[in-house]
Design an enzyme around this catalytic site. Structure first.
Site, PDB file in Angstrom:
ATOM      1  N   GLY A 263     -23.939  13.546 -23.377  1.00 48.74           N
ATOM      2  CA  GLY A 263     -23.569  13.129 -22.026  1.00 48.74           C
ATOM      3  C   GLY A 263     -22.705  14.155 -21.332  1.00 48.74           C
ATOM      4  O   GLY A 263     -22.854  14.402 -20.125  1.00 48.74           O
ATOM      5  N   ASP A 264     -21.795  14.776 -22.078  1.00 42.64           N
ATOM      6  CA  ASP A 264     -20.952  15.835 -21.503  1.00 42.64           C
ATOM      7  C   ASP A 264     -21.788  17.042 -21.111  1.00 42.64           C
ATOM      8  O   ASP A 264     -21.560  17.665 -20.060  1.00 42.64           O
ATOM      9  CB  ASP A 264     -19.881  16.242 -22.505  1.00 42.64           C
ATOM     10  CG  ASP A 264     -18.904  15.113 -22.811  1.00 42.64           C
ATOM     11  OD1 ASP A 264     -18.493  14.425 -21.872  1.00 42.64           O
ATOM     12  OD2 ASP A 264     -18.576  14.931 -23.993  1.00 42.64           O
ATOM     13  N   ARG A 265     -22.770  17.378 -21.954  1.00 40.93           N
ATOM     14  CA  ARG A 265     -23.647  18.502 -21.639  1.00 40.93           C
ATOM     15  C   ARG A 265     -24.474  18.182 -20.394  1.00 40.93           C
ATOM     16  O   ARG A 265     -24.698  19.063 -19.546  1.00 40.93           O
ATOM     17  CB  ARG A 265     -24.553  18.771 -22.834  1.00 40.93           C
ATOM     18  CG  ARG A 265     -25.555  19.900 -22.674  1.00 40.93           C
ATOM     19  CD  ARG A 265     -24.934  21.280 -22.596  1.00 40.93           C
ATOM     20  NE  ARG A 265     -24.466  21.638 -21.262  1.00 40.93           N
ATOM     21  CZ  ARG A 265     -23.923  22.800 -20.957  1.00 40.93           C
ATOM     22  NH1 ARG A 265     -23.740  23.719 -21.874  1.00 40.93           N
ATOM     23  NH2 ARG A 265     -23.539  23.056 -19.723  1.00 40.93           N
TER      24      ARG A 265
END
Length: 466
Positions: A263-265
């Site tokens: 999700g961060d990526r």
């Protein structure tokens, strides 16, 4: 371009090793820890990803992290992990959250959380506000620790949102996004919870995501809501009554087991693309692709390492990796090759027959230049990217390896398949690669050819009908 990441930082600790025995005290696995790694998590991980992107070629782009930090040992580790990223910080007023993951054989076994009790809303400094106000792109990475709820910060974000992209990655324990955010990126579970919907069946995933996104876009007054769906990709819902139907961007098929950091990526790539002027659909497409590549390379455990050379033109799967992992698992690697200019029933039968001979099928695909040399200036009809994508979409094809030579010997030498399959009635002298296969114990075989189906006859028929 200046990208400012605003949000809560965590300290992630990874303990990895092997688990080959049970404890004599209880029926639980014993993990022999071989490596311990501390790294910045939460907004710190997002800033690290963006910093790496900038180092890989985004000249003229800078990344700054606006956050709050404690004065404990964990915060000292975080500062050490983020020394190469400009920090603008204030006091957190709470212990640094520490999340320790135990992995065995590459799989997560358990996670221990420390210092993760509810935290007070921290104050913001003038320096923090000035850093946000000077941004060209803001990415709010909310991990539920209170910073995103600060009234002064929220007032500033809402004021600048009409002029720059503000991407908001929400958290169930955090506040609602500010009005006017360019994109809000909940995962499916977060979207359903925020919309007040229960968890449904897998068959209803897309419909539930679309319903939740529409409701949340109206409630949050954001320009777009993007619900990430894991292996299914991401669903984009735009603002306004006259908006188009929800746009679904499917994810490439990968075999990653641990989705940590995906999700961060996704949101970091989305913010970078929007800041560079990409449209929403293109930005979501880039974010889905980059998240899949991130997971296929090992996820957070491989972050910062040099990626392996990718030989595949297709859905984020490395053909060399597919061959290597199949061999390591004791399986049989099968390969076939050709131009595959217009896929037809003859191709489908050959590929299906080849796949049944082993545990993976890799297609060695002639590049555009190679096809032109072999077939003439009018070929290929379709470019190599399109041909690779069509082949990769077939269930029987595990990976595609594009090669530029007239013959596949170099590709085969790199892949070293156990079986090389050709469709048609060939002799050993007509297939010089047979000798190459034998050099490592491989075997060349032919499967039945269907003479009534060919690209040449299809191309001629298409030419007749215009």
């Amino acid at each position: 371009m200046k990208i400012v990441v605003v949000g809560d930082v965590l300290l992630d600790v990874d303990l990895s090793g092997d688990a080959s025995r049970l404890s004599p005290d209880a029926p639980v696995p014993v993990v022999d820890v071989a490596a311990a790694r501390r790294r910045a998590g939460g907004a710190g991980l997002v800033a690290r990803m963006l910093h790496q992107d900038v180092q890989e070629g985004r000249q003229g782009t800078t990344v700054e992290l606006v956050t709050v930090l404690s004065d404990d040992d964990a915060a000292a580790h975080l500062r050490a992990e983020l020394t190469d990223i400009p920090l603008v910080t204030g006091p957190s007023g709470a212990p640094t959250p520490v999340k320790t993951r135990i992995r065995a054989g590459g799989h997560a076994i358990v996670r221990f959380d420390e210092g993760c009790a509810e935290a007070p809303v921290p104050p913001v400094t003038g320096g923090m506000l000035r850093a946000v106000e000077s941004a060209d792109v803001v990415l709010v990475s909310d991990y539920g620790r209170g910073l995103a709820a600060n009234p002064e910060l929220r007032e500033l974000l809402e004021r600048i949102a009409p002029g720059i992209p503000v991407v908001w990655d929400p958290h169930p324990a955090g506040p609602a996004p500010v009005r006017g955010a360019a994109a809000v990126t909940p995962n499916l579970s977060e979207a359903l919870k925020a919309a007040g919907a229960g968890q449904g069946s897998r068959a209803d995933t897309v419909r539930e995501a679309a319903d939740a996104a529409a409701l949340l876009e109206r409630r949050w007054h954001s320009k777009a809501v993007i619900v990430t769906l894991g292996e299914r990709g991401a669903l984009l819902h735009r603002q306004g009554e006259g908006a188009e139907l929800p746009h679904l961007v499917p994810a490439p098929a990968i075999g990653a087991a641990d989705p940590c950091g995906a999700g961060d990526r996704f949101c970091s790539t989305l913010a970078l693309a929007l800041g560079a002027g990409a449209g929403l659909e293109d930005a979501v497409q880039a974010a889905v692709q980059r998240a899949a590549e991130f997971l296929s390379r090992g996820g957070v455990s491989a972050l910062g390492q040099e990626p392996e050379p990718t030989q595949l033109h297709g859905p984020a799967v490395d053909a060399l990796r597919v061959a290597r992992e199949t061999r390591e698992a004791g399986g049989t690697v099968v390969a076939t090759g050709g131009c595959f200019d217009l896929l037809h029933a003859g191709h489908a039968r050959t590929l299906s027959a080849a796949r049944r001979l082993g545990d993976c099928l890799i297609v060695c695909l002639n590049s555009d230049e190679s096809v032109r040399r072999l077939k003439g200036s009018q070929r290929p009809i379709m470019g190599e990217d399109d041909r690779a994508e069509l082949l990769s979409a077939l269930e029987c094809v595990d990976a595609v390896f594009v090669f530029g030579e007239d013959t596949p010997e170099e590709a085969l030498a790199a892949l070293r398949p156990d079986i090389w399959v050709k469709g048609g009635d060939y002799s050993a002298t007509e297939l010089p690669e047979s000798a190459l296969l034998r050099s490592w114990g491989g075997q060349t075989v032919t499967v039945p050819y269907i003479p009534a189906r060919s690209t040449t006859s299809l191309a001629a028929a298409l030419a007749e009908v215009g």
